[in-house]
Design an enzyme around this catalytic site. Structure first.
Site, PDB file in Angstrom:
ATOM      1  N   ALA B 315       0.844  -1.202   0.000  1.00 56.33           N
ATOM      2  CA  ALA B 315       0.000   0.000   0.000  1.00 56.33           C
ATOM      3  C   ALA B 315       0.875   1.246   0.000  1.00 56.33           C
ATOM      4  O   ALA B 315       1.928   1.259  -0.635  1.00 56.33           O
ATOM      5  CB  ALA B 315      -0.977  -0.035   1.180  1.00 56.33           C
ATOM      6  N   SER B 316       0.505   2.254   0.716  1.00 61.24           N
ATOM      7  CA  SER B 316       1.215   3.532   0.601  1.00 61.24           C
ATOM      8  C   SER B 316       2.641   3.499   1.142  1.00 61.24           C
ATOM      9  O   SER B 316       3.416   4.411   0.871  1.00 61.24           O
ATOM     10  CB  SER B 316       0.426   4.629   1.325  1.00 61.24           C
ATOM     11  OG  SER B 316      -0.847   4.733   0.733  1.00 61.24           O
TER      12      SER B 316
END
Lengths: 371, 570
Positions: B315-316
């Site tokens: 993810a981020s």
């Protein structure tokens, strides 16, 4: 077809049937011993015995083929055969190790040990060579030695010290039979004996040294190399006068004996058949060896005399070594007991050699009628 | 010819002589000394006892014991000494008298296991304590041919706290015996089944002892003929810090997930927690099939070491990597700005930013600070998937980190080639867009994420994570431009000081890092945080992954903050 069977029949009737009887009796007895020996260790007694019986049929067939072909033709092809065997010995060096040595070649599902068949090639070659160049002077004698050292060197690399030793004994026997002056033989024997300390210190591997040391005192390493010697002696000794009976040996069944169906087959044998059985076995071997030598004495050909000396030396040495090792009077080497130990290559090559001797007998009988 | 014949006659003499030697040898052995050998064979006086070596012990970096050996006793004996029902009856009576519940059928069953080798010693009664053993031996009726043997039992004082690291031992299986045929194992030996116990099996194992005994006909020992003492295995001092490990396990208590903490310069792992936990003690002592199946089939999968074998979309947290790759490839510079209006239309699809109202115009530092998805969509498209994959390989994504634990997963670097192989369809621009924010096919393990962040913290060197100092490998410099790396590091500092990760910075240490919220099609989103501290001169990196934690910023961030604060203050 008819003439083939007729000539086979004639050949068998002309050859030394007592010799063949001894050999086949020993081999059949061997099948039973293997059944008993392998029953304890693997629980596959029947498998081993069945395979050995199959090999025995193949071997007897091979012997009869050699008898029909005749030792003359075999001797003609001796040198190429010798070359082929050396090539196969070289090939084994490229194979992966089994139990620390490279002595097997696979061939379409059947594995065999070229070092066993090389004995036949060695005998054929040496008898041809020594009758052509009798080792009566230093030059021809050294040439003969040179021929011997090639296969010896190849099996030493494998490493298979047992086979190397067998080749040396076979060759020595043939040199003796070829009439080598005793002073030359004394030189070889002397060199051999004086080489022992050198071998012991620099050449022999630790396990080989151990075998010799435990031969002198088995209790020095009862967990390791001495274990086999002690257990084998207990097996033989506990057989007593009449033995424990077929399939009744406890030493082999309870896994005290290592390699019971190959190297230590005699221990299994004498635990179950006792002193009586051992005597019969040794007498069978003795008669066999005498008949082989007598075939040579009767023959009119120089090369046949040398040939039978090779075969006799081979069978004698392996018998003496294998039985002696079981009762602890010689150090342990991994040599099979001829006719009895499990192993197709060994059985087949022994019977091929007997085929040669049988053919010498036939030749001699034929020529007797001629003159 | 005459000469040759005389030589052959010599052979006949030689054969005769040698045969006489053999026959006299046989006579000596079988007749003259026959009785002696018959007796020896009857009781075969030579018996071998093999005793296992104490295993090497395992400690943490401060000497806290993690795997130790307890002494227990087994009553040993030979099957042939227990071959009648009366003998078994007798033994069972004595055992019962001392509170050891073994009935005659129990004993029969035990002995039957070694029916084929009645002369070999075997374990008759296992697992006795010292007082139990002493009481039993002192009983005047106790059969003299049985004897006690001390055996080692493995215990794990830390239990559930470090089970996923230490692993456990168990009896060697037939398969393992076959695979390790030439290493001198025999049935009944203990062998490391997982964790450190398995990866350092050869060091921990030691070498078993052996004793050759001469015994009398009843099996009683007369004397020792030869003995090789057992040699204890090597002790191992792990890099693990049990203080930090305990904290990590506590922080994860109510969650499923993993926490990893590691030295950024060496890769020495200080904490490696996976939740839920399991207890390795009963596994080492032998559990019933039912208990075993209960652990193995638990839907929570406690035996899965999520720190090294759990794979998650980064993810981020992946945006730090994206920034490095695109700066290094010059597809952006520090001054490149992108305008975010809450989404990016690509083809027919609208890729939204997490902040639907948009971030306005920002550069790479702002992009990281606010975790702007649109910024990284654009960056990803400008750099292109091939170059991203190239940089992924430099960071060894998609391959195991080489940590000294068994069962590590390599994650998935994905990419066009992989997609073609796997799904037989071409990689699309949309795939690249998703890839740029660490979603989609890309999967990483927590330890892989920690390794990437360690490289950011230490100036571009890929360390090899390890738990045993022996597992240290010289870090591999992947050649990052220091100025460009500095930009990314400033972005990561901004995340904590004034961006999405501010909750990671509330524990008194200066943390830099990145939040992440991974979409989870099976339930609540996973929360991630990867960070290192102190931000200006990093020492430690920590990663937290919380399955179903929803938000990286609120759930995972504080865990990493506490871990780093703990490590720096101790």
């Amino acid at each position: 077809m008819y003439s083939f069977w007729a000539s086979l029949k004639e050949n068998i009737s002309l050859t030394d049937r007592l010799m063949l009887f001894c050999a086949i009796s020993l081999a059949v007895w061997g099948v039973f011993c293997i059944y008993s020996a392998a029953a304890g260790t693997e629980g596959h007694g029947f498998d081993y015995a069945f395979r050995q019986a199959a090999w025995l049929l193949v071997s007897i067939t091979a012997m009869l083929i050699v008898l029909m072909v005749g030792h003359h033709k075999m001797l003609e092809g001796a040198y190429p055969l010798f070359g082929l065997m050396l090539l196969l010995l070289l090939l084994t060096l490229l194979t992966p190790k089994v139990k620390g040595a490279q002595s097997w070649l696979g061939f379409g599902g059947v594995r065999f040990q070229p070092s066993e068949f090389a004995k036949i090639a060695l005998i054929l070659t040496m008898s041809k060579f020594l009758s052509r160049y009798p080792p009566l002077d230093v030059k021809t004698f050294l040439m003969g030695l040179g021929v011997i050292m090639i296969p010896v060197g190849l099996v030493v690399i494998q490493p298979d010290a047992g086979s190397a030793l067998a080749y040396l004994v076979i060759s020595f026997g043939m040199l003796v039979a070829a009439g080598t002056p005793f002073k030359y033989l004394a030189v070889i024997a002397g060199t051999g004996l004086s080489a022992i300390p050198v071998l012991f210190l620099f050449v022999l591997k630790d396990y080989q040294k151990n075998r010799i040391l435990v031969f002198i005192d088995p209790m020095r390493d009862p967990l390791g190399a001495g274990y086999n010697v002690i257990q084998s002696r207990i097996a033989v000794g506990s057989g007593g006068f009449s033995g424990k009976g077929f399939m009744m040996g406890t030493q082999s069944k309870l896994k005290f004996l290592p390699e019971p169906h190959t190297d230590f087959i005699f221990s299994v044998f004498s635990e179950e058949f006792g002193f009586i059985g051992g005597m019969i076995l040794i007498i069978l071997f003795t008669v066999l060896l005498f008949r082989i030598i007598i075939a040579g004495i009767r023959s009119r050909e120089r090369r046949c005399k040398i040939l039978v000396a090779g075969v006799a030396s081979w069978l004698w040495f392996q018998m003496f070594e294998s039985i002696g090792m079981s009762i602890g009077i010689v150090p342990v080497t991994g040599l099979p007991l001829p006719f009895l130990s499990y192993g197709g290559s060994s059985l087949l090559s022994t019977f091929i050699a007997l085929g040669l001797v049988a053919s010498v007998c036939v030749e001699e009988e034929n020529s007797r009628h001629l003159y | 010819m005459e000469l040759l014949d005389s030589r052959l006659k010599l052979f006949l003499w030689g054969i005769t002589l040698s045969v006489m030697i053999l026959i006299s040898g046989l006579y000596l052995c079988q007749i003259y000394q026959g009785d002696k050998y018959i007796r020896l064979a009857h009781s075969n006086r030579l018996r071998m006892i093999r005793f296992s070596a104490p295993r090497g012990e395992i400690f943490d970096r401060n000497g806290v014991p993690l795997a130790v050996n307890d002494t227990t006793f087994s009553i040993m004996g030979y099957p042939l000494d227990l071959n009648t029902p009366e003998k078994l009856q007798h033994l069972s009576k004595i055992l019962m008298r001392h509170g050891i519940p073994m009935t005659v059928p129990d004993l029969e069953k035990t002995i039957k296991q070694q029916r084929l080798a009645p002369y070999r010693v075997m374990k008759i009664v296992p697992n006795l304590t010292m007082p139990q053993m002493a009481e039993l031996i002192a009983d005047y009726e106790f059969p003299r041919e049985l004897f006690p043997l001390s055996v080692w039992r493995r215990t794990y004082p830390a239990g559930t706290t470090a089970a996923n690291i230490i692993g456990y031992v168990g009896e060697i299986s037939e398969n393992e015996l076959k695979l390790r045929a030439d290493e001198g194992y025999t049935g009944g030996d203990l062998i490391g089944k997982s964790g450190i116990e398995r990866s350092y099996e050869s060091e921990l194992r030691g070498s078993p002892g052996q004793e050759a005994l001469e015994v009398d006909a009843r099996g009683r020992k007369i004397r020792t003929l030869d003995a090789n003492p057992a040699v204890k295995g090597e002790d191992i001092h792990l890099t693990l810090d049990m203080g930090a490990q305990k904290l990590a396990v506590e922080l994860l208590k109510n969650w499923k997930g993993a926490i990893v903490a590691m030295d950024v310069h060496t890769g020495a792992v200080l904490a490696l927690a996976s939740s839920p936990v399991y207890d390795n003690n009963p596994l080492a002592w032998g559990v019933s099939a039912r208990e075993w199946n209960a652990v193995m089939n638990d839907p929570q999968r406690p035996m899965l070491n999520r720190a090294i074998a759990g794979v998650y979309p980064p993810a981020s947290t992946f945006k730090a990597f994206m920034s490095i790759a695109s700066l290094e490839e010059n597809s952006i510079t520090q001054s490149t700005t992108v305008s975010c209006r809450g989404g990016l239309r690509f083809g027919s699809h609208l890729f939204k930013c997490w902040k639907h109202s948009g971030h306005g115009s920002l550069n790479v530092i702002g992009g990281l600070q606010h975790s702007c998805d649109v910024f990284f969509y654009q960056v990803g498209l400008r750099t292109g998937i091939e170059k991203l994959i190239k940089w992924g390989r430099k960071f060894h994504l998609g391959e195991p980190t080489g940590i000294d634990l068994p069962g590590e997963s390599g994650g998935n670097i994905a990419g066009p080639e992989w997609k073609m192989r796997r799904f037989n369809t071409a990689w699309s621009g949309g795939d690249t867009v998703n890839y740029s924010i660490g979603q989609g096919y890309m999967l990483m393990t927590p330890i892989q994420i920690a390794r990437v962040y360690a490289a950011i913290a230490n100036g571009g060197k890929m360390v090899t994570p390890h738990l045993n100092p022996k597992g240290y490998r010289t870090p591999e410099n992947i050649g990052l431009n220091p100025n460009k790396l500095e930009i990314v590091r400033r972005g990561l500092e901004a995340v904590v000081s004034r961006g999405t990760g501010s909750r990671a910075g509330r524990f008194g240490v200066h943390v830099a890092g990145k939040t992440g919220t991974a979409q989870n099609s099976h339930g609540d989103d996973h929360a991630l945080f990867a960070g290192y501290a102190p931000a200006e001169e990093p020492k430690y990196v920590a990663v937290a992954v919380i399955e179903g934690g929803k938000h990286g910023s609120s759930v995972a961030g504080p865990l990493v903050g506490q871990m780093l604060a703990h490590l720096l203050s101790h």
